[in-house]
Design an enzyme around this catalytic site. Structure first.
Site, PDB file in Angstrom:
ATOM      1  N   SER A   1       0.807  -1.218   0.000  1.00  0.00           N
ATOM      2  CA  SER A   1       0.000   0.000   0.000  1.00  0.00           C
ATOM      3  C   SER A   1       0.846   1.276   0.000  1.00  0.00           C
ATOM      4  CB  SER A   1      -0.940   0.011   1.211  1.00  0.00           C
ATOM      5  OG  SER A   1      -0.209  -0.123   2.417  1.00  0.00           O
TER       6      SER A   1
ATOM      7  N   ASP B   1      -6.291   6.352  10.332  1.00  0.00           N
ATOM      8  CA  ASP B   1      -6.278   4.929  10.686  1.00  0.00           C
ATOM      9  C   ASP B   1      -5.035   4.555  11.484  1.00  0.00           C
ATOM     10  OD1 ASP B   1      -4.184   4.680   8.854  1.00  0.00           O
ATOM     11  OD2 ASP B   1      -5.318   3.484   7.418  1.00  0.00           O
TER      12      ASP B   1
ATOM     13  N   HIS C   1      -1.407   4.023   7.722  1.00  0.00           N
ATOM     14  CA  HIS C   1      -0.847   4.488   6.458  1.00  0.00           C
ATOM     15  C   HIS C   1      -0.313   5.918   6.561  1.00  0.00           C
ATOM     16  CE1 HIS C   1      -3.627   1.236   5.118  1.00  0.00           C
ATOM     17  NE2 HIS C   1      -2.571   0.947   4.382  1.00  0.00           N
TER      18      HIS C   1
END
Length: 213
Positions: free
Chosen positions: A14, A187, A190
């Site tokens: 990611s 979150d 990330h």
């Protein structure tokens, strides 16, 4: 500006995808390509082969794709982001069963996968000089001691690959440490836009030898 472009292949998870920033906004890869263009005075053509949640094993599997193999053979610059999901999966499993051996097993497997990734790239018939840029891992769970221990162990392992003249490792761990609220998304896992730029800058500061002297 040199007419002949440099080819940049970004492999990984990611972090390479750019999860955490709005659609169409630049992530790490776009920032790094821009910085590379400024430094090398060359057009940078980049390809991404990445997906959210990818582990070191998944990245290794990517290198068996004929398309990716061709990208690797022609790449001047290769970046790899992997390992975070290996440890994230281990942390989730640990929370469920409290078995600390999960971390040691995952660390061993991820090291083996990374070794295979590097060997596979080096064994491909590349016709020119190239660089490989890796990153260590930042800790999105600074308050979980075993997570910190696992990440530090992984990071010490990743630096072993920098003994190769083609390979250098960016230190993202110390960039994020203590700056989690400023550089991570809500979150807590990330990077945000600012975090991705700082990551790209860390890669850029590693230089471009031997593709540029």
């Amino acid at each position: 500006m040199d007419f002949y472009p440099f080819h940049y292949l970004a492999l990984g998870d990611s972090l390479t995808v750019g999860v955490g920033v709005p659609a169409l906004d630049p992530g790490f890869v776009e920032h790094y390509a821009c910085l590379s263009k400024q430094s090398l005075k060359k057009c940078i053509q980049y390809k991404k082969n990445a997906r959210p949640g990818a582990t070191t094993g998944d990245v290794l599997n990517m290198l068996h794709s004929p398309i990716v193999i061709e990208y690797v053979k022609h790449a001047d610059i290769i970046t790899i982001t992997a390992g975070g999901n290996d440890l994230l999966n281990a942390a989730k499993a640990f929370i469920q069963n409290k078995n600390e051996k999960i971390f040691s097993n995952v660390l061993e497997q991820s090291q083996n996968n990374f070794s295979s990734i590097m060997k596979r790239i080096h064994n491909m018939e590349k016709q020119k000089e190239f660089i490989i840029r890796l990153t260590n891992l930042y800790n999105p769970f600074p308050n979980i001691p075993i997570a910190e221990e696992g990440i530090k162990t992984f990071n010490s392992l990743i630096y072993n690959f920098s003994k190769d003249k083609h390979v250098k490792v960016a230190d993202i761990y110390n960039i994020v440490k203590g700056n989690e609220r400023a550089l991570l998304t809500r979150d807590g896992i990330h990077l945000n836009s600012r975090g991705y730029y700082q990551m790209a800058l860390a890669f850029h500061k590693l230089g471009y030898f031997p593709v540029a002297r």
